[in-house]
Design an enzyme around this catalytic site. Structure first.
Site, PDB file in Angstrom:
ATOM      1  N   ASN A  89     -10.031  -0.395  11.198  1.00  0.00           N
ATOM      2  CA  ASN A  89      -8.689   0.412  10.778  1.00  0.00           C
ATOM      3  C   ASN A  89      -8.119   1.516  11.506  1.00  0.00           C
ATOM      4  OD1 ASN A  89      -6.837   1.900   8.887  1.00  0.00           O
ATOM      5  ND2 ASN A  89      -7.306   0.541   7.230  1.00  0.00           N
ATOM      6  N   GLY A 137      -7.134   5.507   5.582  1.00  0.00           N
ATOM      7  CA  GLY A 137      -6.836   6.451   4.425  1.00  0.00           C
ATOM      8  C   GLY A 137      -7.048   7.569   4.529  1.00  0.00           C
ATOM      9  N   ARG A 158     -11.373   3.706  11.692  1.00  0.00           N
ATOM     10  CA  ARG A 158     -12.650   3.579  10.714  1.00  0.00           C
ATOM     11  C   ARG A 158     -12.953   2.064  10.882  1.00  0.00           C
ATOM     12  NH1 ARG A 158     -10.135   2.877   5.973  1.00  0.00           N
ATOM     13  NH2 ARG A 158     -10.955   1.082   6.017  1.00  0.00           N
ATOM     14  N   ASP A 218     -15.444  -0.604   9.484  1.00  0.00           N
ATOM     15  CA  ASP A 218     -16.301  -0.928   8.311  1.00  0.00           C
ATOM     16  C   ASP A 218     -17.146  -2.086   8.815  1.00  0.00           C
ATOM     17  OD1 ASP A 218     -14.319   0.383   6.667  1.00  0.00           O
ATOM     18  OD2 ASP A 218     -12.970  -1.463   6.521  1.00  0.00           O
ATOM     19  N   GLU A 265     -14.357  -5.340   9.911  1.00  0.00           N
ATOM     20  CA  GLU A 265     -12.848  -5.011  10.641  1.00  0.00           C
ATOM     21  C   GLU A 265     -12.864  -3.542  10.993  1.00  0.00           C
ATOM     22  OE1 GLU A 265      -9.955  -4.424   6.647  1.00  0.00           O
ATOM     23  OE2 GLU A 265     -11.272  -6.180   6.312  1.00  0.00           O
ATOM     24  N   GLU A 280       0.737  -1.073  -0.101  1.00  0.00           N
ATOM     25  CA  GLU A 280       0.017   0.165   0.088  1.00  0.00           C
ATOM     26  C   GLU A 280       0.946   1.222   0.069  1.00  0.00           C
ATOM     27  OE1 GLU A 280      -3.647  -0.644   2.410  1.00  0.00           O
ATOM     28  OE2 GLU A 280      -2.468  -2.293   3.405  1.00  0.00           O
ATOM     29  N   SER A 286      -6.884  -2.190   2.102  1.00  0.00           N
ATOM     30  CA  SER A 286      -7.153  -1.828   0.644  1.00  0.00           C
ATOM     31  C   SER A 286      -7.752  -2.747  -0.341  1.00  0.00           C
ATOM     32  CB  SER A 286      -5.985  -1.193   0.051  1.00  0.00           C
ATOM     33  OG  SER A 286      -5.462   0.071   0.760  1.00  0.00           O
ATOM     34  N   TYR A 326      -9.457   3.071  -5.291  1.00  0.00           N
ATOM     35  CA  TYR A 326      -8.600   4.140  -5.578  1.00  0.00           C
ATOM     36  C   TYR A 326      -8.566   4.351  -7.004  1.00  0.00           C
ATOM     37  CZ  TYR A 326      -6.783   2.929  -1.012  1.00  0.00           C
ATOM     38  OH  TYR A 326      -6.861   2.670   0.261  1.00  0.00           O
TER      39      TYR A 326
END
Length: 333
Positions: A294, A298, A277, A279, A292, A32, A168, A238
């Site tokens: 994070n 990002g 974050r 999810d 999950e 990443e 990602s 992305y």
């Protein structure tokens, strides 16, 4: 009428200390790296816009001598993948006495390993899809066909296959028939030695960013993710035009409240701080399931935390400035 969490954040968000010098770590050697560099540049621009002196640096052999020679007031970790999320870098920063935004090394290690994090969530009563974690060695030793047959018998179809550690969407695949499972496992093992296979939950893909500026963790508006090909993989994350985002998510008020509650519960159960974050999948009945968490979200132009900040009516630079101000103040005290 009492103030909302977002309104309280907006007030706290106004405090950015002057004369701060911040080091933003980005790049690294993970898959990443490119995304991390984009995140780092976005953080630099946002901090400079609110008057914070910010410098971008890679986590390489020159880092520790630089920290020793001229320690910054605070560090923002914009490294993604293992280098920024497995806790090792945070442990080194602790050894150096350098304060950083985000959770400590122990919590980072826990959140980074998806099976371990899901175990903690399950023990805390937080819904997360049923799963099995399978190291490549066991997969080979026990016989791939027999193991995969048992997985399908236990979890059913469809399944979600993804690396036990990673981000990602790299190495992740939705498996809708048993014949596709071996290839998905091979693709997953290319990114990590352990695969996490979990029951696929159909529904709305939602991300909830959690921030804490000193008044306790608060959930920002959820962001709904609608990938064009139905899977939120690396390209969908992305590449412009591959995904549509709705911020805030198109949820009924009671469902949005449940999503916020489960995100805050996950953030707390994993011992996180400052920002994260979470999810989530919201099924057809409106039940949220945590996938999950994070700890180094990002920060690119298509990343979910900046979208949530915008949806909350907050300024991204001032939010980051408030976080680094708080981090620097805690060191000074």
């Amino acid at each position: 009428m009492g103030t909302t969490a977002v309104e309280r954040l907006a007030v706290t968000n106004s405090a950015v200390a002057a004369d701060l010098r911040v080091l933003v770590l980005a790049g690294g050697l993970s898959y990443e790296r490119d995304v991390s560099l984009r995140s780092g540049r976005r953080v630099i621009d946002a901090l400079r816009a609110v008057g914070v002196e910010a410098e971008l640096r890679d986590a390489d052999v020159a880092l520790l001598p630089a920290l020793a020679a001229d320690p910054p007031d605070a560090v923002v970790i914009a490294l993604h993948g293992a280098s920024g999320e497995d806790g090792s870098l945070r442990g080194v920063l602790d050894l150096c006495g350098i304060p950083y935004v985000g959770c400590d090394a122990r919590a980072s290690r826990l959140a980074w390993d998806k099976p371990s994090a899901k175990t903690v969530l399950r023990e805390a009563g937080i819904p997360t899809p049923d799963w099995v974690a399978l190291p490549h060695d066991r997969f080979s030793e026990l016989g791939a066909v027999a193991v995969l047959d048992r997985i399908v018998d236990r979890l059913g179809l469809p399944l979600m296959v993804k690396p036990a550690q990673g981000g990602s969407g790299l190495g992740a695949a939705v498996v809708r028939d048993a014949a596709s499972l071996p290839a998905a496992m091979v693709g997953c093992f290319a990114y990590h030695s352990t695969a996490l296979v979990e029951r696929y939950v159909a529904g709305k893909d939602v991300a909830v960013s959690v921030v804490d500026l000193g008044d306790g963790p608060q959930a920002l508006p959820p962001v709904e993710i609608v990938p064009r090909n139905g899977v939120y993989d690396y390209a969908a994350r992305y590449t412009a035009g591959r995904t549509t985002w709705h911020a805030p998510a198109r949820l009924e008020p009671e469902v949005a409240a449940a999503v916020a509650d489960v995100a805050l519960a996950a953030h707390t159960a994993l011992g996180l701080r400052d920002l994260s974050r979470v999810d989530v999948i919201v099924d057809a009945a409106g039940q949220p399931h945590v996938l999950e968490v994070n700890v180094s979200p990002g920060m690119t132009e298509t990343s979910l935390l900046p979208l949530a900040v915008q949806a909350a009516g907050l300024d991204f630079g001032r939010l980051l400035g408030s976080l680094v101000s708080r981090t620097a103040a805690q060191r000074a005290s």
